[in-house]
Write a protein that holds these residues in place. Structure first.
Motif, short mmCIF file in Angstrom:
data_model
loop_
_atom_site.label_atom_id
_atom_site.label_comp_id
_atom_site.label_asym_id
_atom_site.label_seq_id
_atom_site.Cartn_x
_atom_site.Cartn_y
_atom_site.Cartn_z
N CYS A 76 -2.87 8.60 18.26
CA CYS A 76 -4.02 8.86 17.38
C CYS A 76 -4.45 7.47 16.90
O CYS A 76 -3.96 6.96 15.90
N VAL A 77 -5.34 6.85 17.65
CA VAL A 77 -5.62 5.42 17.48
C VAL A 77 -6.07 5.03 16.07
O VAL A 77 -5.57 4.04 15.52
N PRO A 78 -6.98 5.77 15.43
CA PRO A 78 -7.38 5.37 14.06
C PRO A 78 -6.19 5.38 13.10
O PRO A 78 -6.05 4.47 12.28
N PHE A 79 -5.33 6.37 13.22
CA PHE A 79 -4.14 6.47 12.37
C PHE A 79 -3.19 5.31 12.66
O PHE A 79 -2.65 4.68 11.75
N ARG A 80 -3.00 5.02 13.94
CA ARG A 80 -2.11 3.91 14.33
C ARG A 80 -2.61 2.59 13.77
O ARG A 80 -1.84 1.81 13.20
N GLU A 81 -3.91 2.32 13.91
CA GLU A 81 -4.46 1.06 13.45
C GLU A 81 -4.31 0.88 11.94
O GLU A 81 -4.00 -0.21 11.45
N GLN A 82 -4.50 1.97 11.19
CA GLN A 82 -4.36 1.88 9.74
C GLN A 82 -2.90 1.70 9.33
O GLN A 82 -2.59 1.03 8.35
N LEU A 83 -2.00 2.30 10.12
CA LEU A 83 -0.58 2.15 9.85
C LEU A 83 -0.12 0.71 10.14
O LEU A 83 0.66 0.13 9.38
N LEU A 84 -0.64 0.13 11.22
CA LEU A 84 -0.30 -1.26 11.55
C LEU A 84 -0.85 -2.21 10.47
O LEU A 84 -0.20 -3.19 10.11
N GLU A 85 -2.03 -1.88 9.97
CA GLU A 85 -2.61 -2.70 8.90
C GLU A 85 -1.78 -2.57 7.63
O GLU A 85 -1.55 -3.56 6.91
N TYR A 86 -1.31 -1.36 7.37
CA TYR A 86 -0.46 -1.13 6.19
C TYR A 86 0.81 -1.98 6.30
O TYR A 86 1.25 -2.61 5.34
N TYR A 87 1.40 -2.01 7.50
CA TYR A 87 2.62 -2.80 7.70
C TYR A 87 2.35 -4.29 7.46
O TYR A 87 3.14 -4.98 6.80
N ALA A 88 1.22 -4.76 7.99
CA ALA A 88 0.89 -6.19 7.84
C ALA A 88 0.75 -6.57 6.36
O ALA A 88 1.09 -7.69 5.97
N ASN A 89 0.29 -5.62 5.54
CA ASN A 89 0.10 -5.90 4.12
C ASN A 89 1.32 -5.61 3.27
O ASN A 89 1.36 -5.98 2.09
N ASN A 90 2.33 -4.94 3.85
CA ASN A 90 3.50 -4.55 3.06
C ASN A 90 4.83 -4.86 3.76
O ASN A 90 5.85 -4.24 3.45
N LYS A 91 4.84 -5.83 4.67
CA LYS A 91 6.04 -6.06 5.46
C LYS A 91 7.15 -6.76 4.68
O LYS A 91 8.29 -6.83 5.15
N ASN A 92 6.86 -7.23 3.51
CA ASN A 92 7.88 -7.93 2.73
C ASN A 92 8.39 -7.13 1.53
O ASN A 92 8.82 -7.69 0.53
N VAL A 93 8.33 -5.78 1.66
CA VAL A 93 8.74 -4.95 0.52
C VAL A 93 10.25 -4.97 0.31
O VAL A 93 10.74 -4.72 -0.80
N GLY A 94 11.01 -5.25 1.37
CA GLY A 94 12.47 -5.30 1.23
C GLY A 94 13.09 -3.92 1.25
O GLY A 94 12.40 -2.89 1.21
N ASP A 95 14.41 -3.87 1.33
CA ASP A 95 15.13 -2.59 1.42
C ASP A 95 14.90 -1.71 0.19
O ASP A 95 14.88 -0.49 0.28
N ALA A 96 14.74 -2.34 -0.97
CA ALA A 96 14.56 -1.56 -2.20
C ALA A 96 13.27 -0.76 -2.17
O ALA A 96 13.17 0.32 -2.75
N GLY A 97 12.27 -1.27 -1.46
CA GLY A 97 10.98 -0.58 -1.40
C GLY A 97 10.82 0.27 -0.16
O GLY A 97 9.73 0.77 0.10
N GLU A 98 11.90 0.44 0.60
CA GLU A 98 11.82 1.22 1.84
C GLU A 98 11.55 2.69 1.55
O GLU A 98 12.11 3.27 0.63
N ASN A 99 10.66 3.27 2.32
CA ASN A 99 10.40 4.70 2.27
C ASN A 99 9.96 5.17 3.65
O ASN A 99 9.96 4.38 4.61
N LEU A 100 9.57 6.43 3.77
CA LEU A 100 9.23 6.97 5.08
C LEU A 100 8.00 6.29 5.66
O LEU A 100 7.90 6.08 6.87
#
Length: 367
Positions: free
Chosen positions: A44-68
């Motif tokens: 589902c390309v639009p969903f994938r692209e937004q999820l990849l963007e979310y990762y790029a903006n939140n990749k340094n949350v650390g284990d404490a901020g891990e969620n699904l």
């Protein structure tokens, strides 16, 4: 998967889609229900692209901020960033998080792919809503779709919206239903809007998705013990009720209710009914907008004769090619093969591979 992967690359040859990755997912003991849904969502390309963007903006949350959500974003990023074009990924971290979040998925028993999809989207929205500080407001909505029904599993649209916020998950999957009730005495129409992320449709033998949608929106008479309390008449009155799709979503997810509770048997039985799902779908019979058109891009298939055992695979359309994702294995299939997943014209058949969850993308709406 090495041989299968190289075979897939040979099939594409020099025409392998640029930047695309086709990776199977390792099975950790009856986790095919999870793998099949993940593959459908990945393509589902639009969903994938937004999820990849979310990762790029939140990749340094650390284990404490891990969620699904962070685990899913990390998994999709792993697949998307692979140097190889094909292979196998072990979604171990994501599966562990799913089991931590929901005890229903902790056992090694066969699970329901639709229940998992519904759970996943609910959790993603909850996380995004809690973390959203600048989101658009939406009309007041209800948490579930109610419709009069017989049997233990009422038709539902699995809608929900706890806060007046809209997220990119909603932007992809959320539509609006209108529940209309007309008093047969005074003709007053009472309408209530409700959101949905997917539609659960009752099925019949030798039917089609179009017919299932018509039945979903059919008029129902409320009488006898089911009379409707009319505010204008200030009393219980006979009425007519129907459900309409007021605003179709960008991604239309249709769940076919293939598992029915049989009272005589005291258990659920799988309905192997033949239900035709077209590659191109029009919703003109169900919505106010006569131009709602969709294209099929993924199908989660249930393989097996019953609800408590079996297997799930995912069929996805990518760059005009259909591929079958069966856990670690990925292979190209001919579009003509899709007809073999419609179901069985007879009650008993050797074919147990039936379309269960359908993913359609709008071809003419960009919300």
């Amino acid at each position: 998967m090495g041989a299968a992967g190289s075979k897939l690359e040979k099939v594409f040859g020099d025409q392998f889609p640029e930047g695309e990755r086709y990776f199977g997912l390792e099975n950790f003991g009856n986790t095919c229900y999870c793998n099949s849904v993940l593959q459908a969502l990945y393509f589902c390309v639009p969903f994938r692209e937004q999820l990849l963007e979310y990762y790029a903006n939140n990749k340094n949350v650390g284990d404490a901020g891990e969620n699904l959500l962070t685990c899913l974003a990390d998994l999709f990023t792993q697949i998307n960033s692979q140097k190889k074009k094909t292979g196998v990924i072990a979604p171990k971290r994501f599966v562990q998080r799913v089991k931590k979040e929901n005890e229903a998925f902790r056992s090694y028993m066969h699970q329901d792919a639709h229940e998992f999809l519904n759970f996943l989207l609910n959790v993603l929205v909850d996380i995004l809503e809690k973390g959203s500080k600048d989101a658009k407001s939406t009309p007041e909505t209800k948490s579930t779709l109610e419709k009069v029904t017989d049997g233990p599993c009422p038709p539902q649209a699995n809608g929900f919206h706890k806060e007046p916020l809209i997220t990119w998950v909603h932007e992809n999957f959320q539509g609006i239903l209108t529940n209309e009730t007309r008093c047969l005495r005074c003709e007053t129409v009472t309408a209530r809007d409700e959101t949905f992320l997917d539609l659960s449709l009752d099925i019949e033998q030798n039917s089609s998705i179009t017919n299932c949608l018509k039945n979903f929106s059919s008029t129902e008479t409320l009488n006898a013990e089911d009379k409707f309390f009319c505010d204008k008449c200030c009393s219980l009155q006979e009425a007519q009720k129907r459900m309409k799709i007021k605003k179709p979503p960008q991604i239309l997810v249709i769940h076919l209710k293939r598992f029915k509770y049989i009272e005589q048997l005291g258990r659920y039985k799988k309905l192997s009914y033949r239900v035709v799902f077209p590659m191109e779908l029009k919703l003109s019979s169900s919505v106010n907008d006569p131009d709602s058109e969709y294209s099929l891009f993924a199908v989660v298939v249930h393989v097996g004769v019953g609800p408590n055992h079996g297997h799930y695979v995912s069929l996805v359309k990518s760059h005009n090619h259909w591929l079958c994702f069966d856990d670690e294995n990925v292979e190209m299939i001919d579009e003509a093969m899709m007809q073999s997943f419609f179901g069985s014209a007879q009650e008993y058949s050797s074919n147990t591979d039936h379309g269960y969850i359908l993913f359609y993308e709008s071809t003419n709406r960009k919300s």
